[in-house]
Scaffold this motif. Structure first.
Motif, PDB file in Angstrom:
ATOM      1  N   ASN A   4      25.439 -23.963  93.244  1.00  0.00           N
ATOM      2  CA  ASN A   4      25.140 -23.745  94.414  1.00  0.00           C
ATOM      3  C   ASN A   4      25.415 -22.081  94.552  1.00  0.00           C
ATOM      4  N   GLU A   5      24.513 -21.392  95.211  1.00  0.00           N
ATOM      5  CA  GLU A   5      24.659 -19.884  95.110  1.00  0.00           C
ATOM      6  C   GLU A   5      26.014 -19.673  95.807  1.00  0.00           C
ATOM      7  N   ARG A   6      26.461 -20.151  96.868  1.00  0.00           N
ATOM      8  CA  ARG A   6      27.798 -19.760  97.459  1.00  0.00           C
ATOM      9  C   ARG A   6      28.689 -20.023  96.496  1.00  0.00           C
ATOM     10  N   GLU A   7      28.998 -21.027  95.841  1.00  0.00           N
ATOM     11  CA  GLU A   7      29.933 -21.174  94.848  1.00  0.00           C
ATOM     12  C   GLU A   7      29.895 -20.289  93.696  1.00  0.00           C
ATOM     13  N   LEU A   8      28.630 -19.891  93.436  1.00  0.00           N
ATOM     14  CA  LEU A   8      28.711 -18.916  92.294  1.00  0.00           C
ATOM     15  C   LEU A   8      28.979 -17.540  92.925  1.00  0.00           C
ATOM     16  N   LEU A   9      28.713 -17.034  93.903  1.00  0.00           N
ATOM     17  CA  LEU A   9      29.302 -15.997  94.552  1.00  0.00           C
ATOM     18  C   LEU A   9      30.897 -15.873  94.778  1.00  0.00           C
ATOM     19  N   SER A  10      31.503 -17.068  94.996  1.00  0.00           N
ATOM     20  CA  SER A  10      32.775 -17.322  95.162  1.00  0.00           C
ATOM     21  C   SER A  10      33.542 -17.070  93.746  1.00  0.00           C
ATOM     22  N   LEU A  11      32.924 -17.884  92.770  1.00  0.00           N
ATOM     23  CA  LEU A  11      33.269 -17.558  91.190  1.00  0.00           C
ATOM     24  C   LEU A  11      33.442 -16.015  90.777  1.00  0.00           C
ATOM     25  N   ALA A  12      32.102 -15.543  91.162  1.00  0.00           N
ATOM     26  CA  ALA A  12      32.002 -13.998  90.823  1.00  0.00           C
ATOM     27  C   ALA A  12      33.482 -13.191  91.691  1.00  0.00           C
ATOM     28  N   ARG A  13      33.879 -13.671  92.561  1.00  0.00           N
ATOM     29  CA  ARG A  13      34.869 -12.820  93.251  1.00  0.00           C
ATOM     30  C   ARG A  13      36.494 -13.141  92.598  1.00  0.00           C
ATOM     31  N   GLN A  14      36.538 -14.386  91.779  1.00  0.00           N
ATOM     32  CA  GLN A  14      37.638 -14.605  91.188  1.00  0.00           C
ATOM     33  C   GLN A  14      38.173 -13.521  90.314  1.00  0.00           C
ATOM     34  N   GLU A  52      28.299  -1.637  93.799  1.00  0.00           N
ATOM     35  CA  GLU A  52      28.025  -2.787  94.697  1.00  0.00           C
ATOM     36  C   GLU A  52      29.211  -4.029  94.431  1.00  0.00           C
ATOM     37  N   ALA A  53      29.334  -5.016  95.459  1.00  0.00           N
ATOM     38  CA  ALA A  53      30.411  -5.757  95.119  1.00  0.00           C
ATOM     39  C   ALA A  53      29.772  -7.159  94.867  1.00  0.00           C
ATOM     40  N   GLU A  54      28.426  -7.275  95.271  1.00  0.00           N
ATOM     41  CA  GLU A  54      27.742  -8.585  94.913  1.00  0.00           C
ATOM     42  C   GLU A  54      27.287  -8.541  93.415  1.00  0.00           C
ATOM     43  N   PRO A  55      27.184  -9.380  92.615  1.00  0.00           N
ATOM     44  CA  PRO A  55      26.632  -9.589  91.536  1.00  0.00           C
ATOM     45  C   PRO A  55      24.890  -9.445  91.622  1.00  0.00           C
ATOM     46  N   ILE A  56      24.344  -8.797  90.740  1.00  0.00           N
ATOM     47  CA  ILE A  56      22.798  -8.662  90.454  1.00  0.00           C
ATOM     48  C   ILE A  56      22.338  -9.789  89.637  1.00  0.00           C
ATOM     49  N   GLY A  57      23.255 -10.496  88.768  1.00  0.00           N
ATOM     50  CA  GLY A  57      22.931 -11.550  87.937  1.00  0.00           C
ATOM     51  C   GLY A  57      24.313 -12.124  87.445  1.00  0.00           C
ATOM     52  N   ALA A  58      23.776 -13.296  86.687  1.00  0.00           N
ATOM     53  CA  ALA A  58      24.939 -14.126  86.037  1.00  0.00           C
ATOM     54  C   ALA A  58      24.369 -14.673  84.801  1.00  0.00           C
ATOM     55  N   LEU A  59      24.968 -14.655  83.795  1.00  0.00           N
ATOM     56  CA  LEU A  59      24.636 -15.445  82.447  1.00  0.00           C
ATOM     57  C   LEU A  59      25.584 -16.869  82.228  1.00  0.00           C
TER      58      LEU A  59
END
Length: 149
Positions: A4-14, A52-59
């Motif tokens: 889920n994109e929202r969950e992934l963004l939440s994880l990125a903020r951890q 920027e605060a939002e990731p542009i990608g995730a691996l």
């Protein structure tokens, strides 16, 4: 893998296990090294533009190979898509080695091997399978010699 994109963004903020601004090149034709904030959280490597605060990608560090390329440079490629190779250039050889070790420890394969190792150690010490109480002791992914994504 679905997420889920929202969950992934939440994880990125951890909080990150490791984070730094390093040079990165994505596997696009004509791509050049660019300074990125790179952040390791669990088994995801997020990358951000430095302002920027939002990731542009995730691996997702699953079925991947972390390779030392040259001095201060390592890469991440994927078993099923070896041409999909991300390159990272660190400020020092020491920083490069730290990233390589952290990424290898964060991979699914490393976590799986560790779980199996500690499961066997606990079984030897106590005579009980620690996964049995969760009803997952027979799952193939927790068995030695098998691999499930």
């Amino acid at each position: 893998m679905r997420y889920n994109e929202r969950e992934l963004l939440s994880l990125a903020r951890q909080p990150a296990e490791k984070a730094a601004e390093i040079l990165m090149r994505v596997p696009k034709k004509g791509s050049v090294l660019k300074k990125r904030l790179v952040k390791l959280v669990v088994n995801f490597l997020f990358y951000f533009r430095t302002d920027e605060a939002e990731p542009i990608g995730a691996l997702l560090l699953e079925r991947c190979r972390i390779t030392k390329e040259e001095e201060n440079v390592f890469s991440i490629s994927f078993t099923e898509e070896p041409e999909r190779k991300y390159c990272f250039e660190c400020d020092s050889e020491e920083q490069c080695q730290e990233w390589i070790e952290a990424l290898k420890r964060a991979s699914y394969e490393f976590m799986r091997r560790s779980l199996i190792f500690y499961r066997n150690e606990i079984l030897k010490m106590t005579g009980k399978d620690p996964l049995e109480q969760y009803g997952i002791s027979e799952e193939a992914r927790f068995q030695l010699g098998t691999h499930q994504p």
